[in-house]
Design an enzyme around this catalytic site. Structure first.
Site, mmCIF file in Angstrom:
data_model
loop_
_atom_site.group_PDB
_atom_site.id
_atom_site.type_symbol
_atom_site.label_atom_id
_atom_site.label_comp_id
_atom_site.label_asym_id
_atom_site.label_seq_id
_atom_site.Cartn_x
_atom_site.Cartn_y
_atom_site.Cartn_z
ATOM 1 N N THR A 121 -15.286 2.950 42.882
ATOM 2 C CA THR A 121 -15.195 2.187 44.135
ATOM 3 C C THR A 121 -13.786 2.355 44.689
ATOM 4 O O THR A 121 -12.813 1.960 44.032
ATOM 5 C CB THR A 121 -15.491 0.697 43.858
ATOM 6 O OG1 THR A 121 -16.782 0.617 43.267
ATOM 7 C CG2 THR A 121 -15.455 -0.131 45.133
ATOM 8 N N GLU A 148 -21.659 3.919 42.999
ATOM 9 C CA GLU A 148 -22.490 3.390 41.917
ATOM 10 C C GLU A 148 -22.697 1.898 42.157
ATOM 11 O O GLU A 148 -21.754 1.208 42.490
ATOM 12 C CB GLU A 148 -21.714 3.613 40.601
ATOM 13 C CG GLU A 148 -22.431 3.159 39.387
ATOM 14 C CD GLU A 148 -23.800 3.791 39.279
ATOM 15 O OE1 GLU A 148 -23.870 5.024 39.181
ATOM 16 O OE2 GLU A 148 -24.804 3.040 39.297
ATOM 17 N N LEU A 150 -24.330 -0.139 39.812
ATOM 18 C CA LEU A 150 -24.876 -0.765 38.592
ATOM 19 C C LEU A 150 -24.227 -2.117 38.298
ATOM 20 O O LEU A 150 -23.068 -2.371 38.615
ATOM 21 C CB LEU A 150 -24.724 0.163 37.381
ATOM 22 C CG LEU A 150 -23.354 0.529 36.840
ATOM 23 C CD1 LEU A 150 -22.771 -0.557 35.959
ATOM 24 C CD2 LEU A 150 -23.470 1.810 36.054
ATOM 25 N N GLU A 152 -23.289 -4.776 35.265
ATOM 26 C CA GLU A 152 -23.123 -4.855 33.816
ATOM 27 C C GLU A 152 -24.268 -5.692 33.254
ATOM 28 O O GLU A 152 -24.751 -6.621 33.898
ATOM 29 C CB GLU A 152 -21.770 -5.482 33.478
ATOM 30 C CG GLU A 152 -20.637 -4.522 33.770
ATOM 31 C CD GLU A 152 -19.264 -5.112 33.508
ATOM 32 O OE1 GLU A 152 -19.141 -5.996 32.656
ATOM 33 O OE2 GLU A 152 -18.332 -4.664 34.185
ATOM 34 N N PHE A 253 -28.883 -14.288 43.986
ATOM 35 C CA PHE A 253 -27.458 -14.490 44.270
ATOM 36 C C PHE A 253 -27.182 -15.777 45.041
ATOM 37 O O PHE A 253 -26.219 -15.884 45.787
ATOM 38 C CB PHE A 253 -26.839 -13.266 44.969
ATOM 39 C CG PHE A 253 -26.302 -12.299 43.954
ATOM 40 C CD1 PHE A 253 -27.149 -11.592 43.132
ATOM 41 C CD2 PHE A 253 -24.928 -12.136 43.780
ATOM 42 C CE1 PHE A 253 -26.656 -10.744 42.141
ATOM 43 C CE2 PHE A 253 -24.417 -11.283 42.794
ATOM 44 C CZ PHE A 253 -25.300 -10.585 41.972
ATOM 45 N N CYS A 264 -15.437 -6.303 39.266
ATOM 46 C CA CYS A 264 -15.777 -5.704 40.558
ATOM 47 C C CYS A 264 -15.604 -6.647 41.741
ATOM 48 O O CYS A 264 -14.725 -6.432 42.572
ATOM 49 C CB CYS A 264 -17.207 -5.180 40.528
ATOM 50 S SG CYS A 264 -17.391 -3.785 39.427
HETATM 51 C C1 UDX Z 1 -21.438 -6.307 40.719
HETATM 52 C C2 UDX Z 1 -22.557 -5.816 41.671
HETATM 53 O O1 UDX Z 1 -23.725 -6.648 41.492
HETATM 54 C C3 UDX Z 1 -22.899 -4.362 41.387
HETATM 55 O O2 UDX Z 1 -23.876 -3.890 42.313
HETATM 56 C C4 UDX Z 1 -21.626 -3.536 41.508
HETATM 57 O O3 UDX Z 1 -21.896 -2.189 41.178
HETATM 58 C C5 UDX Z 1 -20.538 -4.077 40.592
HETATM 59 O O4 UDX Z 1 -20.308 -5.459 40.862
HETATM 60 P P1 UDX Z 1 -21.360 -7.077 38.163
HETATM 61 O O5 UDX Z 1 -19.879 -7.263 38.349
HETATM 62 O O6 UDX Z 1 -21.850 -6.395 36.933
HETATM 63 O O7 UDX Z 1 -21.967 -6.254 39.394
HETATM 64 O O8 UDX Z 1 -21.998 -8.538 38.162
HETATM 65 P P2 UDX Z 1 -23.001 -9.385 39.072
HETATM 66 O O9 UDX Z 1 -24.295 -9.498 38.385
HETATM 67 O O10 UDX Z 1 -22.999 -8.947 40.469
HETATM 68 O O11 UDX Z 1 -22.288 -10.818 38.982
HETATM 69 C C6 UDX Z 1 -20.962 -11.000 39.483
HETATM 70 C C7 UDX Z 1 -20.493 -12.418 39.283
HETATM 71 O O12 UDX Z 1 -21.183 -13.305 40.161
HETATM 72 C C8 UDX Z 1 -20.704 -12.982 37.878
HETATM 73 O O13 UDX Z 1 -19.548 -13.694 37.490
HETATM 74 C C9 UDX Z 1 -21.896 -13.900 38.045
HETATM 75 O O14 UDX Z 1 -21.908 -14.933 37.099
HETATM 76 C C10 UDX Z 1 -21.667 -14.428 39.460
HETATM 77 N N1 UDX Z 1 -22.887 -14.901 40.142
HETATM 78 C C11 UDX Z 1 -23.919 -14.043 40.396
HETATM 79 C C12 UDX Z 1 -22.975 -16.224 40.573
HETATM 80 O O15 UDX Z 1 -22.050 -17.014 40.371
HETATM 81 N N2 UDX Z 1 -24.100 -16.623 41.228
HETATM 82 C C13 UDX Z 1 -25.141 -15.806 41.487
HETATM 83 O O16 UDX Z 1 -26.121 -16.259 42.096
HETATM 84 C C14 UDX Z 1 -25.046 -14.467 41.050
#
Ligand code: UDX
Length: 439
Positions: A121, A148, A150, A152, A253, A264
């Site tokens: 990114t 990308e 994805l 985690e 979300f 990220c």
């Molecule tokens: C994110 C993006 O989803 C992904 O597409 C990108 O490639 C990288 O960044 P990731 O960091 O793995 O992925 O986690 P994600 O599942 O998006 O969650 C991010 C944060 O948001 C976490 O701390 C999670 O707990 C929080 N979250 C998520 C909330 O607080 N509420 C929600 O409804 C969803």
């Protein structure tokens, strides 16, 4: 196809293993000896469900090797750059040193007809800059930007069966040779009908930052609603369920809680604001400052609520923190809201004990001053307050009666709104959620 993957962290290790699974012959390259030694013997250097199994499976075929020697990239047709772009120390902008170093090391080994594919990114404008560098050395090679998406914890599925492919190519045309080569790389997922969009470089780079900004905004929106719900005595989880039933909004979300963290979303929205400022478009993204501020306020709010739960003082109170990772199914503690809260509580005089099924090693390296306890029961023992901060399944399924026998006082703060308040209150607990009414 012979493929090289430069950078074997959360993104690159999964990408390398997944590309081998698709039938390609892959070499994973990283400057970190220890990481490469682990990967070479089928051990994942971080926790990602299914990764170790996949590594062993594809390594047995002989299609996946790992090395620290960048010259091993020679002979590959596609070279994926998968290194990190963390936040710069003391600034909002992205630190590009790893991308620049990877490109400088790789480019001498790129041959005519090869495609260098950026997946990291990056600030918009990076692909065009790297393409110029590439063409100085090898005018017959191409550069593409293929962000990308994805998550985690779901990284393998997201890589093998993504929602979409975005290819940024030099002229933005569908028939560019770099697009044809990427089609060959991704032939299997494309044959499942996965959407594919070909764009210019800048659009491809922006797709990623825009997607992450939208997700961060959605989370901060619902957390802002949680603040209003708290003030009005309403319930943000029912509000989210209700607005989420509108297709245009969607329920995903919209989980209010202690906010987003990880490697990220936080740094990507900050780097995006910094880059927009450089481009003279800072006003367009000033709302992201508010998104960031709402997110950070959640952490302060949890500390305040814990103090309230502990009858006004944290001094000497034993606080059990369930969860250290930034989200479940990960051992990643980068910008983890759970750890940030735990550290704040400790600084304010509480005696904090943190547990987590996977992330304690990483957490202890980052916050050595905190007390870490691998055993959940021991962490809960004699607690004056319990905080559920990362919603691992084992914490969601805790039995309030069994936990009541361990703690000193039955007080719980549900930082992810995943527990049933009635069940806990009926078992004699003083329960507080975020944006949920007090009993
Ligand atoms: C994110 C993006 O989803 C992904 O597409 C990108 O490639 C990288 O960044 P990731 O960091 O793995 O992925 O986690 P994600 O599942 O998006 O969650 C991010 C944060 O948001 C976490 O701390 C999670 O707990 C929080 N979250 C998520 C909330 O607080 N509420 C929600 O409804 C969803």
């Amino acid at each position: 196809m012979r493929i090289s993957v430069i950078g074997c962290g959360y993104l690159g290790a999964v990408h390398a293993a997944s590309m081998a699974k698709l039938g390609h012959e892959v070499v994973g390259i990283d400057v970190d000896d220890a990481k490469i030694a682990d990967l070479a013997r089928g051990k994942a250097p971080f926790f990602e469900p299914g990764l170790e199994q996949l590594l062993l499976e594809v390594q047995a075929t002989g299609r996946l090797t790992f090395t620290t020697d960048i010259s091993a990239a020679k002979g590959s047709k596609a070279h994926f750059i998968c290194v990190g772009t963390p936040q710069k120390k003391g600034e909002n902008a992205a630190d590009m040193r790893y991308v620049d170093a990877a490109a400088a090391a790789l480019l001498p080994y790129v041959a005519a007809g090869d495609v260098v594919v950026g997946k990291s990114t990056v600030p918009v404008g990076t692909a065009a800059r790297l393409a110029d560098l590439l063409h100085e050395l090898q005018p017959q090679a191409h550069l593409a930007w293929n962000p990308e998406f994805l998550r985690e914890g779901h990284a393998i599925k997201d890589t093998l069966h993504p929602d979409r492919f975005v290819y940024g190519v030099e002229d933005g045309n569908d028939d560019h040779p770099a697009a044809a080569l990427l089609d060959e790389v991704y032939a299997a997922p494309l044959s499942e009908g996965t959407s594919r969009i070909v764009t210019d470089y800048a659009t491809a780079e922006l797709v990623k930052t825009a997607a992450n900004s939208f997700l961060a905004t959605k989370i901060s929106f619902i957390n802002a609603m949680a603040e209003v719900c708290e003030a009005a005595g309403a319930d943000v989880t029912l509000l989210a369920d209700s607005i989420g039933l509108d297709d245009r909004i969607g329920r995903k979300f919209l989980n209010a809680g202690i906010g987003f963290g990880g490697g990220c979303l936080p740094k990507d929205i900050r780097a995006f604001m910094a880059r927009a400022g450089e481009l003279g478009a800072d006003q367009a993204l000033s709302f992201l400052r508010e998104v960031d501020a709402i997110n950070m306020r959640r952490r302060t709010r949890v500390v305040e609520l814990t103090r309230e739960l502990c009858e006004g003082s944290l001094l000497g109170k034993r606080v059990a923190v369930l969860g250290a990772a930034f989200k479940p199914e990960s051992d990643d503690v980068r910008d983890s809201p759970a750890l940030s809260v735990a550290a704040q509580l400790q600084l304010q005089g509480a005696v904090v004990s943190v547990t987590d099924p996977q992330a304690l090693g990483n957490a202890a390296r980052r916050f050595p001053e905190l007390n870490f306890e691998p055993d959940t029961d021991r962490c809960l023992s004699k607690a004056d307050a319990v905080l559920l901060l990362t919603e691992w399944r084992e914490y969601r399924e805790l039995d309030p009666h069994a936990v009541a026998d361990l703690v000193s006082t039955c007080r719980i703060l549900d930082g992810r709104n995943v527990l049933d308040p009635a069940k806990w209150r009926d078992a004699g607990w003083s329960y507080r959620g975020l944006g949920r009414p007090q009993a």
